[in-house]
Design an enzyme around this catalytic site. Structure first.
Site, PDB file in Angstrom:
ATOM      1  N   ASP A 170     -15.410  18.526  33.870  1.00 41.55           N
ATOM      2  CA  ASP A 170     -15.363  17.496  34.913  1.00 41.55           C
ATOM      3  C   ASP A 170     -14.769  18.120  36.164  1.00 41.55           C
ATOM      4  O   ASP A 170     -13.758  18.834  36.091  1.00 41.55           O
ATOM      5  CB  ASP A 170     -14.502  16.303  34.482  1.00 41.55           C
ATOM      6  CG  ASP A 170     -15.082  15.544  33.302  1.00 41.55           C
ATOM      7  OD1 ASP A 170     -16.263  15.777  32.977  1.00 41.55           O
ATOM      8  OD2 ASP A 170     -14.358  14.727  32.707  1.00 41.55           O
TER       9      ASP A 170
ATOM     10  N   ARG B 298      -0.934  20.656  30.286  1.00 48.66           N
ATOM     11  CA  ARG B 298       0.199  20.291  29.424  1.00 48.66           C
ATOM     12  C   ARG B 298       0.592  21.435  28.496  1.00 48.66           C
ATOM     13  O   ARG B 298       1.490  21.282  27.669  1.00 48.66           O
ATOM     14  CB  ARG B 298      -0.137  19.041  28.596  1.00 48.66           C
ATOM     15  CG  ARG B 298      -0.402  17.798  29.432  1.00 48.66           C
ATOM     16  CD  ARG B 298      -0.280  16.524  28.616  1.00 48.66           C
ATOM     17  NE  ARG B 298      -1.073  16.508  27.403  1.00 48.66           N
ATOM     18  CZ  ARG B 298      -2.336  16.118  27.319  1.00 48.66           C
ATOM     19  NH1 ARG B 298      -2.980  15.720  28.425  1.00 48.66           N
ATOM     20  NH2 ARG B 298      -2.969  16.124  26.161  1.00 48.66           N
TER      21      ARG B 298
ATOM     22  N   ASN C 195       0.442   8.166  30.551  1.00 47.58           N
ATOM     23  CA  ASN C 195      -0.031   7.476  31.751  1.00 47.58           C
ATOM     24  C   ASN C 195       0.064   5.967  31.605  1.00 47.58           C
ATOM     25  O   ASN C 195       0.494   5.261  32.529  1.00 47.58           O
ATOM     26  CB  ASN C 195      -1.488   7.860  32.044  1.00 47.58           C
ATOM     27  CG  ASN C 195      -1.622   9.255  32.613  1.00 47.58           C
ATOM     28  OD1 ASN C 195      -0.641   9.863  33.019  1.00 47.58           O
ATOM     29  ND2 ASN C 195      -2.836   9.776  32.635  1.00 47.58           N
TER      30      ASN C 195
ATOM     31  N   LYS D 280       0.838  -1.207   0.000  1.00 44.08           N
ATOM     32  CA  LYS D 280       0.000   0.000   0.000  1.00 44.08           C
ATOM     33  C   LYS D 280       0.872   1.256   0.000  1.00 44.08           C
ATOM     34  O   LYS D 280       0.552   2.251  -0.663  1.00 44.08           O
ATOM     35  CB  LYS D 280      -0.926  -0.017   1.213  1.00 44.08           C
ATOM     36  CG  LYS D 280      -1.965  -1.124   1.190  1.00 44.08           C
ATOM     37  CD  LYS D 280      -2.817  -1.081   2.448  1.00 44.08           C
ATOM     38  CE  LYS D 280      -3.925  -2.122   2.378  1.00 44.08           C
ATOM     39  NZ  LYS D 280      -3.441  -3.489   2.334  1.00 44.08           N
TER      40      LYS D 280
ATOM     41  N   GLY E   8     -10.110  20.361  24.541  1.00 41.42           N
ATOM     42  CA  GLY E   8     -11.396  19.761  24.211  1.00 41.42           C
ATOM     43  C   GLY E   8     -12.392  19.896  25.334  1.00 41.42           C
ATOM     44  O   GLY E   8     -13.588  20.070  25.104  1.00 41.42           O
TER      45      GLY E   8
ATOM     46  N   ARG F 209     -12.887  22.802  19.699  1.00 40.50           N
ATOM     47  CA  ARG F 209     -11.952  22.985  20.806  1.00 40.50           C
ATOM     48  C   ARG F 209     -11.960  24.438  21.261  1.00 40.50           C
ATOM     49  O   ARG F 209     -12.098  25.358  20.446  1.00 40.50           O
ATOM     50  CB  ARG F 209     -10.537  22.561  20.385  1.00 40.50           C
ATOM     51  CG  ARG F 209     -10.419  21.076  20.111  1.00 40.50           C
ATOM     52  CD  ARG F 209      -9.020  20.694  19.680  1.00 40.50           C
ATOM     53  NE  ARG F 209      -8.059  20.850  20.755  1.00 40.50           N
ATOM     54  CZ  ARG F 209      -7.822  19.944  21.700  1.00 40.50           C
ATOM     55  NH1 ARG F 209      -8.505  18.808  21.709  1.00 40.50           N
ATOM     56  NH2 ARG F 209      -6.913  20.156  22.631  1.00 40.50           N
TER      57      ARG F 209
ATOM     58  N   SER G  96      -5.124  18.629  28.829  1.00 43.17           N
ATOM     59  CA  SER G  96      -4.293  19.315  27.837  1.00 43.17           C
ATOM     60  C   SER G  96      -3.995  20.748  28.250  1.00 43.17           C
ATOM     61  O   SER G  96      -2.974  21.315  27.849  1.00 43.17           O
ATOM     62  CB  SER G  96      -4.979  19.286  26.470  1.00 43.17           C
ATOM     63  OG  SER G  96      -6.261  19.869  26.543  1.00 43.17           O
TER      64      SER G  96
END
Length: 575
Positions: free
Chosen positions: A490, A420, A513, A312, A426, A386, A417
């Site tokens: 959250d 980070r 993680n 491919k 998101g 986002r 994120s």
């Protein structure tokens, strides 16, 4: 997903598929010198179909069959009794691969787990629960009856087959993506990408060991080593968690990986996780390769890329196109559309497609939705877009202000994120605790009530999720004022003794993680969002037999230190 870890994860060597079946093979006692092999498979005349099982594992099966008195036969050979196929195989595909109009007389189509159980039990077990149903029109007209088959078996075999049937061993699963928040509907397959089901060859033969490598950035030790209670020395440069994410390799083969990613996504939304994983393996191997691929031989030399995938790659190089992309089912974009609804996974999307739904309006007006799915549909576009980092900061500060109105000593940290250092996010995960180890108690419900009264929380997805001493809320928020979108939020309240491990867990990335948890396991330890434990005893299947001893981890740096890792700032964990 980590390109560098994938390259390390797939060394150029033959590998045994580390699932339940292959572990059985590893446990078969080796014959001592001078000891005669037991021929308890003497009545077995088998043909092993390698597609899906993989060459290495099939060769092990064949070796064990012969070693214990059985015979290997061509599929149309006289007297073949069992045709062994992969767990996911159905009779139609099996006959297509065998190029047979119907099953040979006297042959049974059985799953590979049956042969694994025979090897584990060291006897010929009943095929009940392992045989694949075949309609009568696909059976040879000369197929003998059950009574005739029983009468033809050698002495002793009949008694063996009459023994109580054991249920097939559970298939090991290792999640590639986070579990769905809501219960999934029964699996209903949408139209496959193409009818050429055997066309993917090697890239579909993905072992559990490959999956472990994908999530840990390290190729697992041999199966024999899994039973050794003494942790083996660890070479840290093979682990994603030991490296800064800034060392990600430049993708010199973007023109190839872009097209392969389209196919990988198509397989993923259709629920074909193993084929999607095979493509992911090849894609990441290409991304981490140090130069542009220029030839078939060079593609084959890259660990993680088989001959079919290399074909491919060369097709893309020579034509700038991949013909397989022309045969992607029309269901794929619809399935992707549906699976982006929060609370609806692949199985639910497939069910909706089978029910005739083709648009979000169809889902909105005709589908039976859970509360979470209805909320996800209502905010579909907002959830997909986002948010800029500045908006995530405002959300964190809103939660922090409301929490500290009850107790100014509460710590509130946005993870994921955002922590980070990403420019967009998101969703937002806010972790809350108190250094005194007590004052976090009782804050959860009061904080949520306060945020609802302010109009900041607009929808509840999961009002309260208990996880040990941790409490978690999953919902939807919107900043006050015009122009703001609804965002996923959250809120997690944790005791201070678990704060460092929770902070590490919710910061991510998920790949980072998983690499840390896999590394901990090799050291006889266990890492979770609650604690880092040592002296953890596991059985031969890797399952914990006890909790071990919890180590004190006041800070994230302590977790890294106890695992023998250099500390990585959050921005260096973005694998």
């Amino acid at each position: 997903m980590d390109p560098r870890g994938i390259l390390k994860a797939f060394p150029k060597r033959k590998k045994i598929h580390a699932d339940a079946s292959s572990k059985v093979l590893a446990k078969i006692p080796r014959k001592e010198e001078g000891e005669e092999a037991e021929e308890w498979l003497s009545s077995l005349r088998a043909h092993v179909v390698r597609t899906g099982i993989g060459r290495a594992r099939a060769e092990l099966f064949e070796k064990q069959i012969v070693q214990h008195g059985g015979q290997l036969c061509p599929v149309q050979g006289p007297g073949v009794t069992h045709i062994v196929v992969d767990e996911g195989m159905d009779y139609e595909r099996a006959l297509r691969l065998l190029r047979l109009p119907r099953l040979p007389p006297g042959a049974q189509l059985v799953k590979s787990a049956w042969l694994s159980l025979c090897l584990q039990e060291r006897r010929l077990v009943d095929v009940a629960g392992f045989s694949i149903f075949i309609p009568s029109k696909y059976l040879d007209q000369s197929q003998p009856s059950k009574a005739e088959q029983d009468a033809s078996l050698p002495p002793g075999t009949h008694e063996a087959l009459l023994q109580t049937a054991l249920p097939p061993p559970p298939s090991p699963t290792r999640p590639v993506s986070p579990p769905q928040k809501t219960k999934e509907a029964p699996n209903t397959q949408a139209q496959p990408i193409s009818d050429d089901e055997a066309s993917d060859g090697e890239e579909t033969q993905v072992s559990a060991a490959d999956l472990e490598a994908l999530i840990s950035g390290h190729y697992p030790a041999s199966l024999e080593g899994d039973c050794d209670p003494s942790p083996a020395p660890v070479v840290l440069d093979k682990w994603v968690c030991a490296q800064p994410s800034s060392q990600k390799a430049t993708n010199h083969n973007l023109h190839i990986t872009e097209k392969l990613e389209v196919l990988a996504k198509a397989y993923s939304v259709q629920g074909d996780k193993w084929r999607a994983l095979g493509y992911a393996k090849a894609i990441n191997a290409l991304k981490s390769f140090h130069k542009p691929v220029t030839s078939y031989q060079e593609a084959c030399s890259i660990p993680g890329i088989g001959k079919r995938m290399a074909e491919k790659i060369i097709e893309i190089l020579e034509s700038g196109h991949l013909r397989k992309l022309d045969h992607i089912s029309e269901s794929v974009p619809v399935l992707e559309l549906f699976s982006n609804i929060w609370g609806a996974g692949t199985k639910t999307a497939q069910m909706w497609y089978q029910q005739g739904f083709r648009s979000l309006e169809d889902i909105r007006s005709q589908a039976s939705l859970t509360t979470q799915q209805a909320i996800g549909l209502k905010h579909y576009n907002d959830f997909l877009e986002r948010m800029p980092r500045e908006e995530a900061t405002e959300i964190e500060q809103t939660v922090q202000k409301a929490a500290q109105a009850f107790n100014s000593g509460l710590l509130c940290v946005a993870c994921g994120s955002y922590r980070r250092g990403k420019a967009t996010c998101g969703d937002v995960d806010v972790l809350i605790t108190h250094p005194d180890g007590r004052s976090h108690r009782g804050i959860f419900s009061r904080l949520l009530d306060s945020l609802r009264q302010q109009g900041f929380l607009t929808d509840d997805l999961v009002s309260q999720e208990e996880n040990g001493q941790q409490q978690k809320y999953l919902g939807v928020c919107r900043l006050p004022g015009p122009g703001w979108r609804h965002r996923r939020l959250d809120i997690i309240v944790v005791p201070y003794s678990e704060f460092a491990c929770a902070l590490l867990y919710f910061t991510g990335s998920a790949h980072f993680n998983r690499s840390m948890r896999a590394l901990a396991k090799t050291k006889g330890m266990s890492l979770s969002e609650h604690a880092l434990s040592t002296a953890v005893v596991r059985n031969t299947h890797g399952c914990k037999m006890g909790p071990g001893r919890v180590l004190p981890t006041p800070t994230e740096k302590d977790v890294f230190r106890l695992l023998g890792l250099p500390y990585r700032e959050p921005a260096e964990r973005d694998w």
